[in-house]
Design an enzyme around this catalytic site. Structure first.
Site, mmCIF file in Angstrom:
data_model
loop_
_atom_site.group_PDB
_atom_site.id
_atom_site.type_symbol
_atom_site.label_atom_id
_atom_site.label_comp_id
_atom_site.label_asym_id
_atom_site.label_seq_id
_atom_site.Cartn_x
_atom_site.Cartn_y
_atom_site.Cartn_z
ATOM 1 N N GLY A 1 5.494 -2.622 -0.705
ATOM 2 C CA GLY A 1 6.375 -2.427 -1.861
ATOM 3 C C GLY A 1 5.568 -2.356 -3.151
ATOM 4 N N LYS A 2 4.327 -1.872 -3.046
ATOM 5 C CA LYS A 2 3.457 -1.779 -4.226
ATOM 6 C C LYS A 2 4.034 -0.811 -5.254
ATOM 7 C CE LYS A 2 0.109 -0.527 -1.576
ATOM 8 N NZ LYS A 2 0.717 -0.771 -0.264
ATOM 9 N N GLN B 1 -2.787 1.093 0.128
ATOM 10 C CA GLN B 1 -3.022 0.416 1.407
ATOM 11 C C GLN B 1 -2.898 -1.112 1.209
ATOM 12 O OE1 GLN B 1 -5.622 3.151 0.662
ATOM 13 N NE2 GLN B 1 -3.846 4.278 1.330
ATOM 14 N N ASP C 1 2.275 -0.713 2.623
ATOM 15 C CA ASP C 1 3.733 -0.548 2.590
ATOM 16 C C ASP C 1 4.470 -1.840 2.248
ATOM 17 O OD1 ASP C 1 3.292 2.090 3.361
ATOM 18 O OD2 ASP C 1 3.372 1.566 5.491
ATOM 19 N N GLY D 1 1.682 6.120 0.404
ATOM 20 C CA GLY D 1 3.049 6.592 0.161
ATOM 21 C C GLY D 1 3.783 5.482 -0.554
ATOM 22 N N HIS D 2 3.975 5.636 -1.859
ATOM 23 C CA HIS D 2 4.583 4.583 -2.671
ATOM 24 C C HIS D 2 5.978 5.020 -3.118
ATOM 25 C CE1 HIS D 2 0.375 2.819 -3.805
ATOM 26 N NE2 HIS D 2 0.588 2.876 -2.508
ATOM 27 N N THR D 3 6.973 4.242 -2.742
ATOM 28 C CA THR D 3 8.356 4.593 -3.071
ATOM 29 C C THR D 3 8.803 3.852 -4.323
ATOM 30 O OG1 THR D 3 8.690 4.581 -0.681
ATOM 31 C CG2 THR D 3 10.665 4.814 -2.061
HETATM 32 P P1 GDP Z 1 4.133 0.769 -0.773
HETATM 33 O O1 GDP Z 1 3.321 1.741 0.021
HETATM 34 O O2 GDP Z 1 3.516 -0.589 -0.780
HETATM 35 O O3 GDP Z 1 4.463 1.254 -2.141
HETATM 36 O O4 GDP Z 1 5.524 0.620 0.020
HETATM 37 P P2 GDP Z 1 6.401 1.810 0.648
HETATM 38 O O5 GDP Z 1 7.061 2.552 -0.440
HETATM 39 O O6 GDP Z 1 5.601 2.578 1.633
HETATM 40 O O7 GDP Z 1 7.434 0.974 1.509
HETATM 41 C C1 GDP Z 1 8.262 0.007 0.931
HETATM 42 C C2 GDP Z 1 9.719 0.385 1.166
HETATM 43 O O8 GDP Z 1 10.545 -0.725 0.893
HETATM 44 C C3 GDP Z 1 10.225 1.476 0.236
HETATM 45 O O9 GDP Z 1 11.190 2.221 0.889
HETATM 46 C C4 GDP Z 1 10.840 0.700 -0.925
HETATM 47 O O10 GDP Z 1 11.856 1.421 -1.609
HETATM 48 C C5 GDP Z 1 11.421 -0.473 -0.195
HETATM 49 N N1 GDP Z 1 11.484 -1.747 -0.934
HETATM 50 C C6 GDP Z 1 10.588 -2.268 -1.817
HETATM 51 N N2 GDP Z 1 10.976 -3.514 -2.165
HETATM 52 C C7 GDP Z 1 12.120 -3.771 -1.494
HETATM 53 C C8 GDP Z 1 12.979 -4.905 -1.403
HETATM 54 O O11 GDP Z 1 12.763 -5.950 -2.003
HETATM 55 N N3 GDP Z 1 14.052 -4.786 -0.567
HETATM 56 C C9 GDP Z 1 14.323 -3.663 0.142
HETATM 57 N N4 GDP Z 1 15.385 -3.637 0.929
HETATM 58 N N5 GDP Z 1 13.530 -2.585 0.083
HETATM 59 C C10 GDP Z 1 12.438 -2.642 -0.712
HETATM 60 P P1 IMO Z 2 0.277 2.603 1.263
HETATM 61 O O1 IMO Z 2 -0.480 2.739 -0.033
HETATM 62 C C1 IMO Z 2 0.122 1.812 5.529
HETATM 63 C C2 IMO Z 2 -3.341 3.337 7.699
HETATM 64 C C3 IMO Z 2 -3.116 4.452 8.710
HETATM 65 C C4 IMO Z 2 -4.203 4.120 9.718
HETATM 66 C C5 IMO Z 2 -5.345 3.624 8.834
HETATM 67 C C6 IMO Z 2 -6.397 4.684 8.529
HETATM 68 O O2 IMO Z 2 1.516 3.384 1.320
HETATM 69 O O3 IMO Z 2 0.470 1.153 1.582
HETATM 70 P P2 IMO Z 2 -6.453 6.790 6.913
HETATM 71 O O4 IMO Z 2 -5.604 8.019 6.878
HETATM 72 O O5 IMO Z 2 -6.434 6.003 5.641
HETATM 73 O O6 IMO Z 2 -7.853 7.040 7.390
HETATM 74 O O7 IMO Z 2 -5.776 5.868 8.054
HETATM 75 O O8 IMO Z 2 -4.747 3.187 7.623
HETATM 76 N N1 IMO Z 2 -2.843 3.624 6.330
HETATM 77 C C7 IMO Z 2 -1.763 3.054 5.802
HETATM 78 N N2 IMO Z 2 -0.864 2.218 6.346
HETATM 79 N N3 IMO Z 2 0.233 2.159 4.230
HETATM 80 C C8 IMO Z 2 -0.683 2.982 3.671
HETATM 81 O O9 IMO Z 2 -0.701 3.244 2.352
HETATM 82 C C9 IMO Z 2 -1.717 3.514 4.473
HETATM 83 N N4 IMO Z 2 -2.751 4.339 4.253
HETATM 84 C C10 IMO Z 2 -3.444 4.398 5.392
HETATM 85 O O10 IMO Z 2 -1.839 4.378 9.270
HETATM 86 O O11 IMO Z 2 -3.788 3.034 10.509
HETATM 87 MG MG MG Z 3 3.515 3.068 1.608
#
Ligand code: GDP
Ligand code: IMO
Ligand code: MG
Length: 428
Positions: A15-16, A225, A13, A40-42
């Site tokens: 910000g990938k 991850q 999470d 979960g990539h936003t």
């Molecule tokens: P990922 O799993 O690495 O793709 O990250 P997630 O999408 O799970 O979580 C990142 C969150 O931060 C999302 O809601 C993005 O829209 C948000 N985000 C990414 N970069 C930035 C940033 O520089 N600033 C802010 N405020 N939000 C960001």
């Molecule tokens: P993105 O790509 C954050 C965590 C779960 C749990 C552990 C094992 O959005 O960064 P699993 O279902 O993979 O067997 O769970 O890994 N986890 C993540 N945490 N971001 C993720 O993906 C994750 N994918 C799995 O919360 O701790």
């Molecule tokens: Mg994520």
């Protein structure tokens, strides 16, 4: 020629999705190489927000090839739900812009069931998985009893595979764990339906990706991850079941290490983690709540509140070393704006010594006492900054500290979720 990796440098999470989307503007191909719909990539484009789980973040452009690599575990039900969700948002998905590896292992209903049951059985020692069947699917892959995409799309082979699988899984579900048996006919019919729809997308992706690299096309490998969730180098057993680090690209997409030119580690300006496991810089006070609220730190896949803490440079240094990162992209610098003082962890005290890496043993990591350096904060106006020069001096000092400690440059600073809220500092 350029083939580079974008991966999470912390616990996911970071910000990938946002950074992949930003960098993909210049890419021809975007490849997912591990994980599954636990990710979960936003991505925010204009006013629209997209949440991607399985499909590479390059899909939002109409001229990129998106590849689901063999290292991914694929839930066909989740795949078609995601395709429908994206189509509802006006994104077109065809075999021309999405290909799926014929070697992908398929997440079956019994994997999801077993994920849930095993977590329950672990009780207090549960991992806090996403419940998507990731671990059980990778277990079958390694145990050599998994079902691959190439098996699923062959009706006869699939029938045989499913029969064999249920003969083993049903007794485990019912007799060992007291659950409900899965019905062969029901599962077979449902999955044959997915197979028909999947067929046109299923190809040998190693052939395709290597051909693109040879043609000089730009290929971006999108990690899911993060480094500390890696099955080998993460905080085992509180990890996911795949190699999230750079090494995962070679096995998960069928490319050699010599093809990869560079690696960008995505690092949040602070640290978060979902699920259980040690977290040395975790904040249990109002400051942790403040970061969670301001940064909207709630999971994209499960909606769970993310645990929050200060930036930990021991983690980033470890991540850079393991994956040979050539730069970092630091995200969410805007979230920290408004704080008077900000702390960064620059070492761990462990058994009378100071270390700067993440130790293997959970007991050791649990004992690590973070050593903090305090920095002056910056003001609220940062979300509108569009160049390095426009960043406040204190934010620049923060980034400099990351570079010095990790011996890795910071090439990108992100100051908001939108594509244009991104500052290129140097080439990646
Ligand atoms: P990922 O799993 O690495 O793709 O990250 P997630 O999408 O799970 O979580 C990142 C969150 O931060 C999302 O809601 C993005 O829209 C948000 N985000 C990414 N970069 C930035 C940033 O520089 N600033 C802010 N405020 N939000 C960001
Ligand atoms: P993105 O790509 C954050 C965590 C779960 C749990 C552990 C094992 O959005 O960064 P699993 O279902 O993979 O067997 O769970 O890994 N986890 C993540 N945490 N971001 C993720 O993906 C994750 N994918 C799995 O919360 O701790
Ligand atoms: Mg994520």
């Amino acid at each position: 020629m350029s083939a580079y990796i974008v991966l999470g440098a912390q616990w996911g999470d970071e910000g990938k999705g946002k950074m992949t989307d930003y960098l993909a503007e210049d890419a021809d191909v975007v490849v997912r190489f591990q994980g599954g719909n636990n990710a979960g990539h936003t991505v925010v484009v204009g006013e629209k927000e997209y949440k991607l789980h399985l499909i590479p973040s390059g899909i939002l452009y109409n001229n990129k090839l998106n590849v689901i690599g063999n290292g991914v575990v694929l839930d066909p039900k989740a795949l078609f739900e995601e395709i429908e969700y994206l189509e509802g948002l006006g994104v077109s998905i065809t075999p021309d812009n999405l290909v799926i590896s014929d070697r992908c292992h398929i997440i079956m209903p019994y994997h999801r069931v077993l994920d849930g049951i095993k977590e329950k059985v672990r009780g207090k020692k549960d991992i806090g998985t996403t419940g998507k069947g990731i671990g059980p699917c990778y277990t079958d892959k390694m145990e050599r009893s998994g079902i691959r995409a190439c098996n699923l799309i062959n009706k006869e082979v699939f029938k045989e595979n499913l029969k064999e699988a249920l003969e083993v899984k049903n007794p485990i579900i019912t007799k060992v764990f007291g659950g409900e048996a899965l019905d062969f006919d029901k599962v077979y019919e449902e999955y044959c339906g997915y197979a028909e729809r999947m067929k046109p997308f299923v190809k040998d992706i190693s052939v395709i990706v290597n051909k693109k690299i040879k043609e000089g096309k730009e290929v971006l490998f999108e990690g899911a991850q993060g480094t500390l969730l890696d099955i080998d180098y993460g905080t085992y057993p509180y990890v996911t079941s795949s190699n999230t680090i750079a090494g995962g690209v070679c096995t998960g997409a069928g490319v050699g290490p010599t093809a990869i030119t560079n690696g960008v580690g995505i690092a949040k300006a602070y640290t978060t983690r979902v699920g259980k496991g040690p977290f040395p810089t975790e904040l249990f006070d109002d400051m942790g709540d403040w970061i969670r609220e301001k940064g909207h730190e709630f999971g994209v896949t499960t909606g769970r509140a993310r645990r929050c803490g200060w930036l930990d440079l021991c983690i980033l240094k470890t991540s850079s070393r393991i994956s040979g990162l050539t730069s970092f992209a630091v995200t969410k610098i805007d979230t920290l704006a408004g704080l008077d003082k900000i702390k960064i962890c620059v070492g761990y005290k462990l058994k009378g010594e100071v270390i700067d890496y993440v130790p293997a043993s959970l007991e050791d990591l649990g004992e690590c006492e973070p050593i903090f350096e305090e920095f002056d904060g910056w003001d609220e106006s940062i979300a509108d900054a569009r160049s390095y020069e426009e960043l406040p001096e204190n934010a620049k000092k923060y980034l400099k500290k990351i570079e010095e400690f990790t011996e890795t440059k910071v090439s990108i600073a992100s100051v908001g979720p939108k594509r244009n809220q991104t500052i290129k500092i140097s080439d990646i």
